[in-house]
Design an enzyme around this catalytic site. Structure first.
Site, PDB file in Angstrom:
ATOM      1  N   ARG A  46      72.289  23.344  65.212  1.00 40.34           N
ATOM      2  CA  ARG A  46      72.028  23.592  63.793  1.00 40.34           C
ATOM      3  C   ARG A  46      73.329  23.935  63.065  1.00 40.34           C
ATOM      4  O   ARG A  46      73.549  23.539  61.926  1.00 40.34           O
ATOM      5  CB  ARG A  46      71.005  24.726  63.616  1.00 40.34           C
ATOM      6  CG  ARG A  46      70.785  25.103  62.144  1.00 40.34           C
ATOM      7  CD  ARG A  46      69.541  25.967  61.962  1.00 40.34           C
ATOM      8  NE  ARG A  46      69.537  27.132  62.833  1.00 40.34           N
ATOM      9  CZ  ARG A  46      70.162  28.285  62.566  1.00 40.34           C
ATOM     10  NH1 ARG A  46      70.873  28.428  61.454  1.00 40.34           N
ATOM     11  NH2 ARG A  46      70.081  29.297  63.404  1.00 40.34           N
ATOM     12  N   TYR A  98      67.578  10.991  39.120  1.00 40.22           N
ATOM     13  CA  TYR A  98      66.553  10.705  40.116  1.00 40.22           C
ATOM     14  C   TYR A  98      65.373  11.664  39.944  1.00 40.22           C
ATOM     15  O   TYR A  98      65.546  12.850  39.676  1.00 40.22           O
ATOM     16  CB  TYR A  98      67.160  10.829  41.516  1.00 40.22           C
ATOM     17  CG  TYR A  98      66.153  10.801  42.626  1.00 40.22           C
ATOM     18  CD1 TYR A  98      65.296   9.716  42.791  1.00 40.22           C
ATOM     19  CD2 TYR A  98      66.053  11.867  43.512  1.00 40.22           C
ATOM     20  CE1 TYR A  98      64.347   9.700  43.807  1.00 40.22           C
ATOM     21  CE2 TYR A  98      65.119  11.860  44.532  1.00 40.22           C
ATOM     22  CZ  TYR A  98      64.270  10.771  44.668  1.00 40.22           C
ATOM     23  OH  TYR A  98      63.338  10.763  45.667  1.00 40.22           O
ATOM     24  N   LYS A 194      70.512   5.531  51.305  1.00 38.77           N
ATOM     25  CA  LYS A 194      70.656   4.286  50.557  1.00 38.77           C
ATOM     26  C   LYS A 194      71.794   3.434  51.125  1.00 38.77           C
ATOM     27  O   LYS A 194      71.698   2.936  52.240  1.00 38.77           O
ATOM     28  CB  LYS A 194      70.868   4.611  49.078  1.00 38.77           C
ATOM     29  CG  LYS A 194      69.882   5.624  48.494  1.00 38.77           C
ATOM     30  CD  LYS A 194      68.433   5.236  48.656  1.00 38.77           C
ATOM     31  CE  LYS A 194      67.469   6.047  47.812  1.00 38.77           C
ATOM     32  NZ  LYS A 194      67.281   7.442  48.179  1.00 38.77           N
TER      33      LYS A 194
END
Length: 380
Positions: A46, A98, A194
């Site tokens: 993590r 967005y 993307k």
């Protein structure tokens, strides 16, 4: 190395025992330490994982920056940037961003005691009128879905004079076409889902920063919040980045031919794309970027039905997202920007007849033929 070479050969190069051409996938949650008090670079995944660290370094190198942070999603990246805000702070945000970003700003900010102001046009915004509690400017350029171009250098300069941080969502461009840090931005965020990943098969986000103190704070929040990119997705993201330049070149080439075709078509009322000379952002886009990307939006004339058009498309898939090898079309008002109120949609131009296209790497003649036959079926 130039961009295309760095995309393939960048990242960590320290693993010397077995020299694979691809950096290894480290599927380990924890790492053995030499002794108490003698802890290595990697302790717990993590906090830091070699495979994730590799893609973080790669993204930073491509941005010509010091630091990269890989997150579990693009919204994870945006939320990490917003983690720097405190109750009582205010944010300036451009009007068409967005939909997920807008959801965060319009709903989560209130819960955290943070206020915001929607700016329709940052290029003409009077920063002298900004209130003293304004801590951050958050903008997308070109914006989603209307592809409005903001002068990053000018806005960042004015914001810095007022002591504000500048965050730029550079998802549409990637560092291949635009480098906001070089234009004065403090933080750059990406939906790496993307163009960086490029194959519509993972969800990922990235944050890039040059400032040591900002990085220290962002790294702390990345570790504590825990929205880190998994090792396997980090591996896939690295793989996707290797072909980013060739994919983006092909997608842009396709896009330019398609928008030039659409601009002259009887079915199209308006094309929103800064790569067209008719677009008001054309010169500014040329000034601050080396391309205009592979997304654009259109509105249709009244004698063509947008629903029938989308239903008639055969190669284009009706789906949200962008940046993959396949071409997509979406209806922003009901899909990507459904979280905007109808009043705000109308105010900024997200109309029911607005369609957003994300162009892939198919044969451009096939894509144009598909659009042409769909227009014929959409004629009222």
């Amino acid at each position: 190395m130039k961009y295309a070479s760095l995309a393939i050969h960048g990242g960590r190069r320290e693993d010397a025992e077995i020299k694979g051409v691809n950096y290894p996938l480290y599927l380990s949650s924890t790492f053995v330490q030499d002794s108490i008090g003698d802890y290595g670079e990697f302790v717990y995944s993590r906090s830091n994982n070699p495979t994730r660290n590799n893609v973080e370094q790669l993204i930073a190198q491509l941005e010509e920056a010091k630091y990269g942070l890989a997150m579990a999603s693009g919204m994870g990246a945006t939320a990490l940037a917003f983690s720097l805000l405190k109750p009582g702070d205010k944010v300036l945000v451009n009007s068409n961003v967005y939909g997920g970003t807008w959801n965060y700003v319009s709903r989560v900010f209130e819960e955290r005691g943070i206020t915001y102001e929607v700016v329709t046009d940052f290029n003409h915004y009077d920063f002298d009128k900004a209130t003293a509690d304004t801590r951050m400017v958050f903008l997308e350029t070109p914006s989603n879905p209307l592809l409005y171009v903001t002068d990053i250098e000018s806005v960042c300069k004015k914001a810095h004079e007022k002591g504000m941080l500048c965050v730029v969502d550079n998802t549409f461009m990637t560092s291949y076409l635009q480098k906001p840090l070089k234009l004065g931005a403090d933080i750059v965020v990406y939906s790496a889902t993307k163009y960086y990943a490029g194959h519509s098969d993972i969800i990922a986000g990235a944050v890039v920063v040059d400032d040591d103190d900002l990085y220290t704070s962002l790294k702390f929040h990345q570790k504590i919040l825990g929205a880190i990119l998994s090792p396997f997705d980090s591996f896939l993201l690295t793989r996707g980045i290797k072909t980013l330049p060739v994919r983006m070149d092909r997608s842009q080439e396709n896009t330019q031919k398609i928008v030039e075709y659409l601009e002259k078509h009887e079915a199209v009322k308006k094309v929103y794309y800064p790569g067209l000379k008719s677009n008001e952002g054309y010169e500014l886009q040329k000034k601050q970027a080396t391309g205009s990307g592979a997304c654009f939006s259109i509105t249709l004339n009244d004698n063509f039905d947008s629903v029938a058009f989308c239903n008639a498309l055969e190669i284009f898939d009706l789906a949200v997202s962008l940046g993959g090898v396949e071409s997509l079309v979406c209806h922003p008002a009901s899909m990507t920007h459904e979280s905007y109120s109808k009043e705000l949609q109308d105010e900024i131009g997200i109309t029911d007849d607005l369609l957003r296209f994300a162009i892939g790497i198919e044969d451009v003649d096939d894509l144009i033929d598909d659009i042409a036959q769909a227009f014929e079926k959409a004629r009222k």
